[in-house]
Every structure is written in structure tokens, then in C-alpha cells.
Design a protein around this motif. Structure first.
Motif, PDB file in Angstrom:
ATOM      1  N   ILE A 154       0.861  -1.183   0.000  1.00 28.60           N
ATOM      2  CA  ILE A 154       0.000   0.000   0.000  1.00 28.60           C
ATOM      3  C   ILE A 154       0.892   1.225   0.000  1.00 28.60           C
ATOM      4  CG2 ILE A 154      -1.895   1.193   1.165  1.00 28.60           C
ATOM      5  CD1 ILE A 154      -2.372  -1.521   2.670  1.00 28.60           C
ATOM      6  N   GLY A 155       1.023   1.868  -1.155  1.00 21.38           N
ATOM      7  CA  GLY A 155       1.907   3.023  -1.242  1.00 21.38           C
ATOM      8  C   GLY A 155       3.324   2.643  -0.866  1.00 21.38           C
ATOM      9  N   ASP A 156       3.864   3.287   0.168  1.00 22.07           N
ATOM     10  CA  ASP A 156       5.245   3.028   0.576  1.00 22.07           C
ATOM     11  C   ASP A 156       5.344   1.996   1.695  1.00 22.07           C
ATOM     12  OD1 ASP A 156       4.303   4.401   2.786  1.00 22.07           O
ATOM     13  OD2 ASP A 156       6.038   5.747   2.924  1.00 22.07           O
ATOM     14  N   ALA A 157       4.297   1.197   1.897  1.00 21.69           N
ATOM     15  CA  ALA A 157       4.284   0.218   2.987  1.00 21.69           C
ATOM     16  C   ALA A 157       3.990  -1.176   2.436  1.00 21.69           C
ATOM     17  CB  ALA A 157       3.239   0.596   4.030  1.00 21.69           C
ATOM     18  N   ALA A 158       4.705  -2.174   2.956  1.00 20.31           N
ATOM     19  CA  ALA A 158       4.480  -3.567   2.569  1.00 20.31           C
ATOM     20  C   ALA A 158       4.341  -4.409   3.831  1.00 20.31           C
ATOM     21  CB  ALA A 158       5.629  -4.088   1.712  1.00 20.31           C
ATOM     22  N   PHE A 159       3.250  -5.162   3.910  1.00 21.34           N
ATOM     23  CA  PHE A 159       2.963  -6.024   5.050  1.00 21.34           C
ATOM     24  C   PHE A 159       3.257  -7.456   4.610  1.00 21.34           C
ATOM     25  CE2 PHE A 159       0.652  -2.126   5.357  1.00 21.34           C
ATOM     26  CZ  PHE A 159       0.809  -1.759   6.690  1.00 21.34           C
ATOM     27  N   LEU A 192      12.027  -7.704  -2.462  1.00 23.72           N
ATOM     28  CA  LEU A 192      13.209  -6.848  -2.500  1.00 23.72           C
ATOM     29  C   LEU A 192      13.319  -6.053  -3.805  1.00 23.72           C
ATOM     30  CD1 LEU A 192      15.940  -9.067  -0.781  1.00 23.72           C
ATOM     31  CD2 LEU A 192      14.409  -7.349   0.221  1.00 23.72           C
ATOM     32  N   ARG A 193      12.468  -6.348  -4.761  1.00 23.02           N
ATOM     33  CA  ARG A 193      12.426  -5.526  -5.979  1.00 23.02           C
ATOM     34  C   ARG A 193      11.583  -4.268  -5.794  1.00 23.02           C
ATOM     35  NH1 ARG A 193      12.729 -10.686  -8.639  1.00 23.02           N
ATOM     36  NH2 ARG A 193      10.469 -10.913  -8.756  1.00 23.02           N
ATOM     37  N   LEU A 194      10.902  -4.137  -4.669  1.00 21.76           N
ATOM     38  CA  LEU A 194      10.188  -2.902  -4.369  1.00 21.76           C
ATOM     39  C   LEU A 194      11.206  -1.800  -4.119  1.00 21.76           C
ATOM     40  CD1 LEU A 194       7.518  -4.383  -1.922  1.00 21.76           C
ATOM     41  CD2 LEU A 194       7.084  -3.571  -4.252  1.00 21.76           C
ATOM     42  N   ALA A 197      13.083   2.491  -0.287  1.00 24.93           N
ATOM     43  CA  ALA A 197      12.489   3.202   0.846  1.00 24.93           C
ATOM     44  C   ALA A 197      11.173   2.586   1.310  1.00 24.93           C
ATOM     45  CB  ALA A 197      12.269   4.670   0.482  1.00 24.93           C
ATOM     46  N   THR A 198      10.690   1.556   0.631  1.00 23.87           N
ATOM     47  CA  THR A 198       9.439   0.914   1.045  1.00 23.87           C
ATOM     48  C   THR A 198       9.564   0.391   2.464  1.00 23.87           C
ATOM     49  OG1 THR A 198       9.002   0.233  -1.244  1.00 23.87           O
ATOM     50  CG2 THR A 198       7.768  -0.900   0.497  1.00 23.87           C
ATOM     51  N   ARG A 199       8.595   0.752   3.297  1.00 23.66           N
ATOM     52  CA  ARG A 199       8.596   0.293   4.685  1.00 23.66           C
ATOM     53  C   ARG A 199       8.124  -1.163   4.735  1.00 23.66           C
ATOM     54  NH1 ARG A 199       4.683   4.210   7.664  1.00 23.66           N
ATOM     55  NH2 ARG A 199       3.654   4.239   5.626  1.00 23.66           N
ATOM     56  N   ILE A 200       8.880  -2.003   5.411  1.00 27.40           N
ATOM     57  CA  ILE A 200       8.555  -3.413   5.579  1.00 27.40           C
ATOM     58  C   ILE A 200       8.012  -3.615   6.988  1.00 27.40           C
ATOM     59  CG2 ILE A 200       9.467  -5.760   5.715  1.00 27.40           C
ATOM     60  CD1 ILE A 200       9.432  -4.806   2.889  1.00 27.40           C
ATOM     61  N   PHE A 201       6.784  -4.140   7.081  1.00 27.60           N
ATOM     62  CA  PHE A 201       6.162  -4.417   8.370  1.00 27.60           C
ATOM     63  C   PHE A 201       6.035  -5.935   8.526  1.00 27.60           C
ATOM     64  CE2 PHE A 201       4.751  -0.115   7.359  1.00 27.60           C
ATOM     65  CZ  PHE A 201       5.005   0.541   8.556  1.00 27.60           C
ATOM     66  N   VAL A 202       6.706  -6.487   9.536  1.00 25.39           N
ATOM     67  CA  VAL A 202       6.726  -7.932   9.737  1.00 25.39           C
ATOM     68  C   VAL A 202       5.630  -8.341  10.717  1.00 25.39           C
ATOM     69  CG1 VAL A 202       9.193  -8.012   9.249  1.00 25.39           C
ATOM     70  CG2 VAL A 202       8.417  -7.824  11.632  1.00 25.39           C
ATOM     71  N   VAL A 220      13.007  -1.952   2.593  1.00 27.76           N
ATOM     72  CA  VAL A 220      13.531  -2.871   1.580  1.00 27.76           C
ATOM     73  C   VAL A 220      15.040  -2.745   1.488  1.00 27.76           C
ATOM     74  CG1 VAL A 220      13.638  -3.285  -0.911  1.00 27.76           C
ATOM     75  CG2 VAL A 220      11.416  -3.084   0.225  1.00 27.76           C
ATOM     76  N   GLY A 221      15.543  -1.507   1.508  1.00 24.09           N
ATOM     77  CA  GLY A 221      16.983  -1.303   1.417  1.00 24.09           C
ATOM     78  C   GLY A 221      17.735  -1.962   2.563  1.00 24.09           C
ATOM     79  N   GLU A 222      17.206  -1.836   3.773  1.00 23.84           N
ATOM     80  CA  GLU A 222      17.842  -2.457   4.932  1.00 23.84           C
ATOM     81  C   GLU A 222      17.804  -3.973   4.832  1.00 23.84           C
ATOM     82  OE1 GLU A 222      16.746   1.091   8.154  1.00 23.84           O
ATOM     83  OE2 GLU A 222      15.494  -0.707   7.997  1.00 23.84           O
TER      84      GLU A 222
END
Length: 287
Positions: A154-159, A192-194, A197-202, A220-222
């Protein structure tokens, strides 16, 4: 689009439930809710779900979706309870039918248990999308931990559910029925192809050695640079060998038996028996 994200950490199961809302407007969704369960007594409780509901009501939000990243093996879903209180549609990946067929056999479910995913309001395929108010949510099929795992972007966030953990803890186990380390590797590459800066929420955090606080957000970068299992360009063969060695040493999750039976039913309990009580089965030497 950058959704507002509020995290609710359940210490009993190390699960993070997310409440996400559009930046301007009232529409919201919940990802990976928790129903409290005491295995020793067989009693359920709704305090974790009630905390999320209280926040939605306090902010006068409109709950549109109750999303599951997969059929969890470590906690029970509170989706039906939340839906009864606030409405919203319950969604999961369309490969839930594979999970239902597999565990329907293991738990010797009868014909009353439908294995077509009909317990859920919406089954998502890879590439599907849904709307949360003005926010578009794109669905990625990211199997490996289970055949039905999804990532919601969703936008800059990935769950990402259990597919990834925090960079210092690595990746999900793949030794449950239907799991695949090869598939997990490919799924992580898709995530990881996102954009970096995409925020990853685990979905879980078990506090890696050397860390003193629980955490659930990275980027994603981290993940690409520092994930201890798959970062820094680790190749597929090396990852699969590592994952298989590690999985062979892991104990079963404490709540796997009740969780699977409930979550493959979209959080509903099994049908009551003649005495009006509902029962969970324990398959001896079956897992």
C-alpha cells in the motif's frame, strides 16, 4: 501514498497486528489480528482485538478490510469477532484451498468443513488489488512459509507476514506441510524488488540476540543489505541449504494445533458437537 500505520504487539505470541488508515479520510484496514487463547484452559479472550477496536472507534474510522497474510501457526485470528463488531471484509490468498486440503486431512475434518475458501469474503490472487478508501492495495503472492502467503503493498508500505523478519533475525521457516525454501527465496526477491524506501512491516519479532527492544519495521533497502539469511546477495542454493538446516532444529510453535484448525476456517471455531461444545483435535504424531 503513505498510509498511517499503528502497531499492536502481542507479547504472548510475539505477533504484531497492524491498523492502517488513509492519510486523509476515515477508511482503514487491519492486518493479522490476534484472538487471545489460553491453551491450558481452552479459553479465548478478546483483549488484544478490543484494543484495536477501541482505537478505531476513538478515531471514528471506517473498517473496510480485515486482512490475513496467511494461515498463521502461532496465534488464532480474531477476524470474525472484529467483523461482528465493526464490519469489513475478511481476505486471504486464494491458495488457502491448498492449505485447507492439506490440514483438512491431517485433522480428519469431515464433510462439514468446506475446502474451497468460502469461509473468507475475498480470495486474492497474485496481481490483484483492493481499495481502502482512496488507497490502492496491491497483492503479491509470496509463498514459501505456506502456499497461501501474501504481501500487501500500500503506497510506501508492505505487510509481509512471516516471509521476512527484522534484518537481524532473517526469514520464515519452511518446514510446515506445503512449505518450500526454494519458493521462499523467490518470494523474498519479489519483495526486494520494491523501492528501497518501502517500509517493511513484519508479523512477528522474537528479539534477535544483542537487541534489547522488540521491533517490526525496516525498509527494503535495509533488508537487502543486512538480512542475516538472505541479504548481501546470498544465492539461492546457499539460502536453501541454510534454511533446511535451521528448520530441522526448530520446535513446533506452541499454538500450532489450535491455530491451524481455527485460522483455516477464517478464525471461526469448529462446529459444535451434540453437547453444544466446540472441540479442537490433537493429531498424535501427525505433525
Amino acid at each position: 501514498m503513505s498510509p498511517h500505520v499503528t502497531a499492536f504487539f502481542d507479547e504472548a505470541t510475539n505477533t504484531i497486528t497492524y491498523l492502517l488508515r488513509e492519510p486523509e479520510g476515515r477508511a482503514c484496514a487491519i492486518v493479522d489480528s490476534v484472538l487471545d487463547f489460553d491453551y491450558a484452559s481452552g479459553r479465548t479472550d478478546t483483549r488484544s482485538a478490543d484494543a484495536v477496536i477501541a482505537q478505531i472507534e476513538a478515531q471514528d474510522l471506517d473498517l473496510q478490510w480485515i486482512l490475513e497474510t496467511h494461515v498463521h501457526a502461532d496465534h488464532l485470528s480474531a477476524a470474525p469477532y472484529i467483523q461482528e463488531r465493526l464490519g469489513g471484509k475478511i481476505g486471504i490468498g486464494d491458495r488457502i484451498t491448498v492449505v485447507q486440503a492439506t490440514f483438512g486431512k491431517i485433522f480428519n475434518e469431515g464433510t462439514r468443513f468446506q475446502r474451497d475458501g468460502s469461509q473468507f469474503d475475498r480470495l486474492f490472487r497474485d496481481g490483484d488489488s483492493l481499495q481502502i478508501g482512496q488507497m490502492r492495495c496491491d497483492v503479491l503472492h509470496t509463498p514459501g512459509h505456506t502456499p497461501a502467503c501474501l504481501t500487501y503493498v500500500i503506497g510506501d508500505a508492505a505487510f509481509v507476514g512471516d516471509t521476512l523478519f527484522m534484518p537481524d533475525f532473517g526469514t520464515a521457516r519452511c518446514d510446515f506441510p506445503g512449505g518450500s525454501a526454494e519458493d521462499l527465496y523467490d518470494s523474498v526477491q519479489k519483495i526486494l524488488r520494491l523501492p528501497d524506501a518501502t517500509r517493511i512491516f513484519v508479523c512477528h519479532d522474537y528479539m534477535a540476540p544483542g537487541r534489547e527492544v522488540f521491533a517490526w519495521e525496516s525498509t527494503v533497502g535495509e533488508q537487502r543489505a543486512r538480512n542475516v539469511h538472505i541479504g548481501a546477495g546470498r544465492d539461492k542454493a546457499e539460502f536453501v541449504a541454510m534454511r533446511q538446516r535451521r528448520d530441522a532444529s526448530l520446535a513446533m510453535p506452541r499454538l500450532i494445533i489450535p491455530s491451524l484448525q481455527v485460522n483455516m476456517r477464517a478464525g471461526q471455531m469448529p462446529e459444535p458437537e451434540d453437547n453444544g461444545l466446540r472441540y479442537l483435535k490433537v493429531p498424535l504424531n501427525g505433525l
